[in-house]
Design a protein around this motif. Structure first.
Motif, PDB file in Angstrom:
ATOM      1  N   SER A  35      -3.733  -6.661  -3.024  1.00 28.10           N
ATOM      2  CA  SER A  35      -1.820  -7.469  -2.391  1.00 28.10           C
ATOM      3  C   SER A  35      -1.269  -8.004  -3.486  1.00 28.10           C
ATOM      4  O   SER A  35      -2.245  -8.871  -4.841  1.00 28.10           O
ATOM      5  N   GLN A  36      -0.373  -8.122  -2.689  1.00 25.26           N
ATOM      6  CA  GLN A  36       0.880  -9.272  -3.875  1.00 25.26           C
ATOM      7  C   GLN A  36       0.123 -11.043  -3.307  1.00 25.26           C
ATOM      8  O   GLN A  36       0.355 -11.741  -4.407  1.00 25.26           O
ATOM      9  N   ARG A  68       3.340 -16.886  -0.578  1.00 29.82           N
ATOM     10  CA  ARG A  68       1.481 -15.925  -0.022  1.00 29.82           C
ATOM     11  C   ARG A  68       2.688 -15.663   1.040  1.00 29.82           C
ATOM     12  O   ARG A  68       3.284 -16.490   1.350  1.00 29.82           O
ATOM     13  N   SER A  69       2.352 -14.066   1.802  1.00 27.61           N
ATOM     14  CA  SER A  69       2.213 -13.978   2.743  1.00 27.61           C
ATOM     15  C   SER A  69       1.417 -13.562   3.883  1.00 27.61           C
ATOM     16  O   SER A  69       0.253 -13.093   3.593  1.00 27.61           O
ATOM     17  N   ALA A  70       1.775 -13.646   4.924  1.00 27.36           N
ATOM     18  CA  ALA A  70       0.735 -13.213   6.207  1.00 27.36           C
ATOM     19  C   ALA A  70       0.673 -11.726   5.968  1.00 27.36           C
ATOM     20  O   ALA A  70      -0.875 -11.349   6.018  1.00 27.36           O
ATOM     21  N   ASP A  71       1.279 -10.691   5.959  1.00 25.12           N
ATOM     22  CA  ASP A  71       1.235  -9.416   5.626  1.00 25.12           C
ATOM     23  C   ASP A  71       1.897  -8.803   4.164  1.00 25.12           C
ATOM     24  O   ASP A  71       3.029  -8.218   4.561  1.00 25.12           O
ATOM     25  N   ILE A  77      -0.550  -3.991  -9.766  1.00 26.71           N
ATOM     26  CA  ILE A  77      -2.067  -3.203  -9.835  1.00 26.71           C
ATOM     27  C   ILE A  77      -2.925  -2.825  -8.416  1.00 26.71           C
ATOM     28  O   ILE A  77      -3.242  -1.385  -8.931  1.00 26.71           O
ATOM     29  N   GLY A  78      -2.466  -3.297  -7.462  1.00 30.11           N
ATOM     30  CA  GLY A  78      -2.442  -2.327  -6.457  1.00 30.11           C
ATOM     31  C   GLY A  78      -1.782  -1.570  -6.100  1.00 30.11           C
ATOM     32  O   GLY A  78      -2.151  -0.353  -5.558  1.00 30.11           O
ATOM     33  N   ARG A  79      -0.600  -1.156  -6.024  1.00 26.71           N
ATOM     34  CA  ARG A  79      -0.269   0.532  -6.286  1.00 26.71           C
ATOM     35  C   ARG A  79      -0.674   1.495  -7.430  1.00 26.71           C
ATOM     36  O   ARG A  79      -0.474   2.053  -7.222  1.00 26.71           O
ATOM     37  N   ILE A  80      -0.995   0.380  -8.410  1.00 25.58           N
ATOM     38  CA  ILE A  80      -1.801   1.287  -9.768  1.00 25.58           C
ATOM     39  C   ILE A  80      -3.096   1.789  -9.159  1.00 25.58           C
ATOM     40  O   ILE A  80      -3.725   3.351  -8.895  1.00 25.58           O
ATOM     41  N   GLN A  81      -3.932   1.316  -8.394  1.00 25.69           N
ATOM     42  CA  GLN A  81      -5.007   1.100  -7.562  1.00 25.69           C
ATOM     43  C   GLN A  81      -4.704   2.631  -6.168  1.00 25.69           C
ATOM     44  O   GLN A  81      -5.532   3.613  -6.168  1.00 25.69           O
ATOM     45  N   ALA A  82      -3.598   2.155  -5.782  1.00 22.72           N
ATOM     46  CA  ALA A  82      -3.681   3.502  -4.746  1.00 22.72           C
ATOM     47  C   ALA A  82      -3.406   4.934  -5.273  1.00 22.72           C
ATOM     48  O   ALA A  82      -3.879   5.460  -4.595  1.00 22.72           O
ATOM     49  N   ARG A  83      -2.000   4.761  -6.004  1.00 18.11           N
ATOM     50  CA  ARG A  83      -2.356   6.239  -7.459  1.00 18.11           C
ATOM     51  C   ARG A  83      -3.564   6.813  -8.043  1.00 18.11           C
ATOM     52  O   ARG A  83      -3.562   8.229  -7.657  1.00 18.11           O
ATOM     53  N   PRO A 107      -3.045  -1.969  10.744  1.00 18.88           N
ATOM     54  CA  PRO A 107      -1.285  -1.696  10.537  1.00 18.88           C
ATOM     55  C   PRO A 107      -1.161  -2.582   9.426  1.00 18.88           C
ATOM     56  O   PRO A 107      -0.024  -2.634   9.440  1.00 18.88           O
ATOM     57  N   MET A 108      -2.249  -2.928   8.534  1.00 19.90           N
ATOM     58  CA  MET A 108      -1.655  -3.944   8.047  1.00 19.90           C
ATOM     59  C   MET A 108      -0.296  -3.233   6.353  1.00 19.90           C
ATOM     60  O   MET A 108      -0.717  -2.302   6.319  1.00 19.90           O
ATOM     61  N   ARG A 109      -0.108  -4.020   6.476  1.00 21.07           N
ATOM     62  CA  ARG A 109       0.518  -2.725   5.407  1.00 21.07           C
ATOM     63  C   ARG A 109       0.125  -2.802   3.863  1.00 21.07           C
ATOM     64  O   ARG A 109       0.156  -2.071   3.189  1.00 21.07           O
ATOM     65  N   ARG A 110      -0.514  -3.646   3.635  1.00 22.00           N
ATOM     66  CA  ARG A 110      -1.356  -3.573   1.991  1.00 22.00           C
ATOM     67  C   ARG A 110      -2.490  -2.099   2.114  1.00 22.00           C
ATOM     68  O   ARG A 110      -2.562  -1.532   1.504  1.00 22.00           O
ATOM     69  N   THR A 111      -2.850  -1.665   3.434  1.00 22.36           N
ATOM     70  CA  THR A 111      -3.587  -1.225   4.019  1.00 22.36           C
ATOM     71  C   THR A 111      -2.825   0.929   3.860  1.00 22.36           C
ATOM     72  O   THR A 111      -3.152   2.263   2.924  1.00 22.36           O
ATOM     73  N   ILE A 112      -1.748   0.384   4.358  1.00 25.84           N
ATOM     74  CA  ILE A 112      -0.396   1.370   4.645  1.00 25.84           C
ATOM     75  C   ILE A 112      -0.322   1.914   3.240  1.00 25.84           C
ATOM     76  O   ILE A 112      -0.294   3.472   2.515  1.00 25.84           O
ATOM     77  N   GLU A 113       0.676   1.349   2.698  1.00 27.58           N
ATOM     78  CA  GLU A 113       0.753   1.397   1.541  1.00 27.58           C
ATOM     79  C   GLU A 113      -0.466   2.055   0.649  1.00 27.58           C
ATOM     80  O   GLU A 113      -0.265   2.913  -0.762  1.00 27.58           O
ATOM     81  N   THR A 114      -1.824   1.975   0.586  1.00 28.79           N
ATOM     82  CA  THR A 114      -2.777   1.648  -0.193  1.00 28.79           C
ATOM     83  C   THR A 114      -2.975   3.748   0.344  1.00 28.79           C
ATOM     84  O   THR A 114      -3.280   3.987  -1.038  1.00 28.79           O
ATOM     85  N   ILE A 115      -2.886   3.750   1.231  1.00 24.63           N
ATOM     86  CA  ILE A 115      -3.007   5.384   1.811  1.00 24.63           C
ATOM     87  C   ILE A 115      -1.843   6.497   1.201  1.00 24.63           C
ATOM     88  O   ILE A 115      -2.031   7.879   1.561  1.00 24.63           O
ATOM     89  N   LEU A 116      -0.808   6.292   1.585  1.00 25.21           N
ATOM     90  CA  LEU A 116       0.263   6.261   1.299  1.00 25.21           C
ATOM     91  C   LEU A 116       0.192   7.632   0.253  1.00 25.21           C
ATOM     92  O   LEU A 116       1.104   8.946   0.173  1.00 25.21           O
TER      93      LEU A 116
END
Length: 127
Positions: A35-36, A68-71, A77-83, A107-116
């Motif tokens: 995550s960010q 820091r963000s709550a969501d 790096i996370g976007r590379i991992q998702a790809r 529904p957390m943003r990081r999980t949606i962005e991971t599976i997208l």
């Protein structure tokens, strides 16, 4: 006369013939990509000399609190991992998974962005 549980099991499986392929379920548990917030902590450590005798705790706390963000979404790096996850999962799900393929995603943003990227790859290939 009451039927036994073994009688019930036999009745449930009478429609399956020897050598016939039975449907199976495949479950994969996947954690989200980086995550960010991880990037925020990494940057704060570098900027405020974390792990050294010159560590600036107040500066570190201020930096982290301001960014820091709550969501949070994914870091670079996370976007590379998702790809990479999509490149791994798409052929496995397309060729080996039960049908239909289902996803249960937080529904957390990081999980949606991971599976997208995986969902896009499956959709692009008609799966």
């Amino acid at each position: 006369m009451a039927s036994s549980s073994s009688d019930n099991n036999k009745k449930e499986h009478e429609h399956i013939h020897e050598g016939q392929v039975r449907r199976s379920i495949s479950i994969r548990l996947i954690r989200h990509g980086e995550s960010q917030n991880n990037q925020v902590y990494r940057d704060a450590r570098r900027i405020h000399r974390g792990g050294t005798p010159d560590f600036d705790l107040r500066g570190w706390l201020r930096y982290v609190d301001d960014r820091r963000s709550a969501d949070p979404g994914l870091s670079d790096i996370g976007r590379i991992q998702a790809r990479r996850l999509a490149r791994y999962l798409e052929p496995h799900l397309a060729n080996q998974a039960s049908r239909p393929v289902r996803f249960v995603v937080s529904p957390m943003r990081r999980t949606i962005e991971t599976i997208l990227p995986t969902l896009v790859a499956l959709n692009d290939n008609g799966n």
